[in-house]
Design an enzyme around this catalytic site. Structure first.
Site, short mmCIF file in Angstrom:
data_model
loop_
_atom_site.label_atom_id
_atom_site.label_comp_id
_atom_site.label_asym_id
_atom_site.label_seq_id
_atom_site.Cartn_x
_atom_site.Cartn_y
_atom_site.Cartn_z
N ASP A 430 0.83 -1.19 0.00
CA ASP A 430 0.00 0.00 0.00
C ASP A 430 0.88 1.25 0.00
OD1 ASP A 430 -2.70 1.27 0.47
OD2 ASP A 430 -1.67 1.96 2.28
N GLU A 467 1.87 -0.34 -5.00
CA GLU A 467 0.96 0.75 -5.34
C GLU A 467 1.86 1.98 -5.47
OE1 GLU A 467 -3.25 2.66 -3.80
OE2 GLU A 467 -1.72 2.20 -2.30
#
Length: 766
Positions: A430, A467
């Site tokens: 993330d 990401e």
């Protein structure tokens, strides 16, 4: 060794007594508190009852066997006698491994804190042994090696013990320190975490979290015939999902104790197989506090964090995903059962991991549970030019200091733990651009952590996905430092596919580039098309249904005045905002969802879809639904059944078509002889039609046409390869079951009318 007779505790009107080996002296509250501070500095052991009454102080000796005892609370209260405690032999312990380990000398505890001046280990024994808390103050001369504080306890139970630390140190805020020894802190290396047992139990929302361990259980039995799926990256079809939300709804038809659990997911593996996906990407499953928003009055105090992007500990599986409120040991075992069952079904397990920030929030409203109180200056990025305020590149109040050597090793140890202990197959990082920042937040070209992950032998078999952006503007799509190992969530793919399908002008060239594998981004060094993780929908943002049903986000239920969530959604409501009974609009929305799915499944790269899109799940326009433990997020099994023969059927068949056609899953980037663009209108900004042929080298070519105009296009169909005929497999304008015919429909003429906002797929067959 202290072995005195039971001491008589005398009640005094002030409510506090101090205890020594020879006498009991009533004191005032003020004097008693002074005594407590002196004893804390001087002695190595304090005992507390479960309701935090002071039980006993004794000097540090090699062993102790405290007897009896009790002081009253600050309020007047009669003392009570306690049973005899077992003997424990203490030794300095060793600095490694960090966390809790079982050694020949006993149970060893080790924790890092570079700047601490005092560390106290707090232990709560199983109630069958003692109903109270023991505090052991570590001697910096005996119990510290470098920056590691450690102690070993002989004859401590092998399980059922809760523990944490009180840590003190410099109180110089402007230097980055946030020490507060009134808080019991979670060990960053705790392998299991005990907190509340039931998910969302608001009667226990202020519960404290402790580390725990289990040296009693036998090793998990993975089975004689167990093997890892080891699916090549080019063959992955990823299903992004939330463990709890997948089965929490009553329509899952599971027993209530199993809903929202690891075991509940196992029960629904047949659905994943029917859909055709071969990898699940689980939203965060590290321990988090789902009730963190409710610990103080604020606009979001009605919400329950169901997504889990708020990590307390990086080693422990989320304990409230255990069935029947079973707790951390059961959660660990059931997580392994889940992985084992998924692997047995040929499905890989990828974890969405959040190393960019933690649950501890910001300096204004901190929620201190671990790192902040252990060594804030080490674990977090701070701005030393601005009163050492926490830097916030993650949008959640703090930024984990990933490239500090100690923090980097913590992250690597965590990743290795999930691979060796839980057999997971990969990780999606993330806001991974945070991993590319130095300790002062400055972007760095060759971040040590990213390189170490790339080169680590334990992680060598894992899928590694970034990401590639953060909330500080570090956008690295196509540029993420990769060492030819890292894949990326391709945000440009998402945006370009959305814009073309909904009919934006000037997007045809970009659409073609994304369909063909985004060579403009990833054809560098030894990178491959599958390093582009293609997605139209992810957990944050609109669902697929909402993408074609809403022009604007509708986030009022989140309590932030509609200020949260992305504003640039590239969505189109097809004519009416939200729910409608208009049959024409609903038919158009259905076509558009199929168009998106078709584009995703024929694109070179690694496709990823979101849980629920296979039946058209709606969040009613909420594009940031992290705080709703309701049907907004929960998989609706009844709706799935209602769409099984239509929407779901198309999605499933399209996935299986991809997996059965190698031409859609190429190992290398497309060359000129692999594709024919049937296009002479590239530079017409108003052109919203694209047709092309993919060549497999054996005559099994595929023809595709996408029409994003509001009118039909009569397109010329090229001749099929020699000894082949065209068969229509897909026409998204047709109703089920004609929208997808596996064996194909013959009789394709030299032209084909491609309906407005529709797409077709033809296959050359003998």
């Amino acid at each position: 060794m202290i072995r005195g007779p039971p001491q008589i505790v005398q009640k005094c009107p002030t409510g506090i007594v101090t205890v020594n080996r020879t006498n009991i002296v009533p004191r005032t509250h003020r004097h008693a508190l002074q005594d407590l501070r002196q004893l804390r500095r001087r002695d190595s052991l304090r005992l507390f009852s479960s309701d935090h009454r002071i039980l006993k102080f004794c000097t540090s000796e090699e062993a102790f066997q405290p007897k009896l005892v009790a002081a009253a609370k600050l309020q007047e209260e009669a003392p009570q006698m306690l049973d005899t405690l077992p003997s424990f032999k203490l030794s300095p312990g060793v600095a490694h491994p960090l966390g809790v380990s079982e050694t020949e000398s006993g149970i060893n505890f080790a924790i890092f804190s570079q700047h601490a001046s005092a560390v106290t280990l707090c232990i709560i024994l199983p109630k069958s042994v003692h109903d109270g808390m023991i505090e052991l103050a570590l001697d910096p001369q005996k119990n510290r090696t470098g920056d590691i504080w450690h102690i070993c306890i002989k004859e401590l139970p092998q399980g059922g013990v809760l523990y944490g630390y009180r840590i003190d140190g410099p109180r110089n805020w402007h230097e980055g320190h946030r020490f507060d020894d009134s808080i019991i802190l979670v060990d960053p290396y705790a392998k299991l975490i005990e907190g509340r047992r039931a998910f969302g139990d608001e009667s226990n929302k202020m519960c404290r979290f402790f580390g725990t361990y289990d040296f009693n259980s036998l090793p998990f039995d993975w089975g004689e015939n167990y093997k890892l799926p080891n699916i090549p990256e080019k063959d992955l079809v990823i299903y992004e999902m939330n463990v709890r939300a997948f089965t929490a709804d009553e329509t899952s038809s599971l027993d209530q104790d199993q809903r929202g659990s690891y075991l509940g997911l196992i029960e629904k593996i047949p659905h994943l197989l029917e859909l055709g996906v071969n990898a699940v990407e689980l939203l965060p499953v590290f321990e988090f506090d789902e009730l963190e928003f409710q610990r103080r009055p604020n606009p979001r105090d009605h919400m329950i964090n169901t997504w889990g992007y708020s990590t307390i500990n990086f080693f422990a599986p989320m304990s409230r995903y255990a069935s029947c409120g079973g707790g951390p040991v059961r959660a660990s075992w059931e997580f392994k059962e889940m992985v084992k069952a998924l692997h047995g079904a040929g499905i890989e397990v990828i974890l969405d991991v959040v190393y960019n920030h933690t649950n501890e929030a910001d300096d204004e409203n901190p929620y201190t549970t671990s790192f902040r109180g252990i060594d804030n200056k080490v674990y977090y990025m701070v701005d030393l030019n601005n009163n050492a305020q926490l830097l916030n590149f993650a949008g959640c109040g703090n930024t984990f200091n990933c490239n500090h050597p100690t923090v980097m090793e913590l992250i690597l140890d965590s990743l290795r733990h999930w691979v060796t202990e839980y057999h997971v197959d990969g990780f999606r990082f993330d806001l991974a651009s945070v991993l590319c920042r130095g300790t002062d937040g400055t972007p760095i070209n060759a971040p040590p952590l990213v390189k170490a992950i790339s080169k680590d032998s334990v992680l060598s078999r894992c899928k590694i996905i970034a990401e590639p952006w953060d909330c500080g503007g570090l956008y690295l799509v196509g540029k993420f430092p990769n060492w030819d190992r890292w894949a990326e969530w391709n945000g440009k793919y998402r945006d370009d596919i959305r814009r073309f399908i909904k009919g934006d002008a000037g997007m045809k060239g970009n659409f073609a580039t994304r369909i063909a594998g985004s060579a403009d981004l990833y054809r560098v060094n030894k990178r491959k098309p599958y390093h582009s993780v293609n997605f139209v929908i992810a957990h944050d943002g609109f669902t697929l249904y909402d993408l074609v049903s809403y022009n604007n986000k509708h986030n009022d239920a989140n309590g932030e005045g509609g200020n949260d969530g992305c504003n640039d959604n590239f969505s189109w409501n097809c004519g009416i905002e939200g729910e409608t009974s208009d049959a024409n609009i609903n038919a158009l929305r259905s076509r558009q969802m199929k168009n998106f799915h078709l584009a995703l499944m024929v694109s070179q790269g690694t496709p990823m879809m979101l849980m629920g899109d296979e039946y058209g799940h709606t969040r009613y326009g909420n594009n940031n639904s992290y705080g709703h433990d309701t049907a907004i997020n929960n998989f609706q099994w009844g709706q799935l059944e209602a769409r099984k023969n239509d929407h779901f059927r198309f999605f499933s068949k399209m996935i299986k078509f991809r997996l059965s056609h190698n031409v859609l899953r190429k190992e290398s980037f497309i060359e000129k002889n692999d594709i024919t663009w049937l296009e002479d209108n590239w530079y017409n900004e108003e052109s919203r039609f694209l047709a092309f042929m993919l060549h497999d080298g054996n005559g099994g070519d595929i023809y595709l046409a996408f029409n994003a105009h509001h009118f039909s296009i009569k397109t010329a169909i090229p001749s099929p390869p020699r000894n082949r005929n065209w068969y229509r497999v897909v026409d998204t304008n047709l109703k089920s079951p004609d929208d997808f015919v596996t064996e194909g429909v013959s009789g394709i003429s030299e032209t084909y009318d491609v309906a407005p906002y529709s797409a077709i797929l033809l296959e050359a067959k003998q």
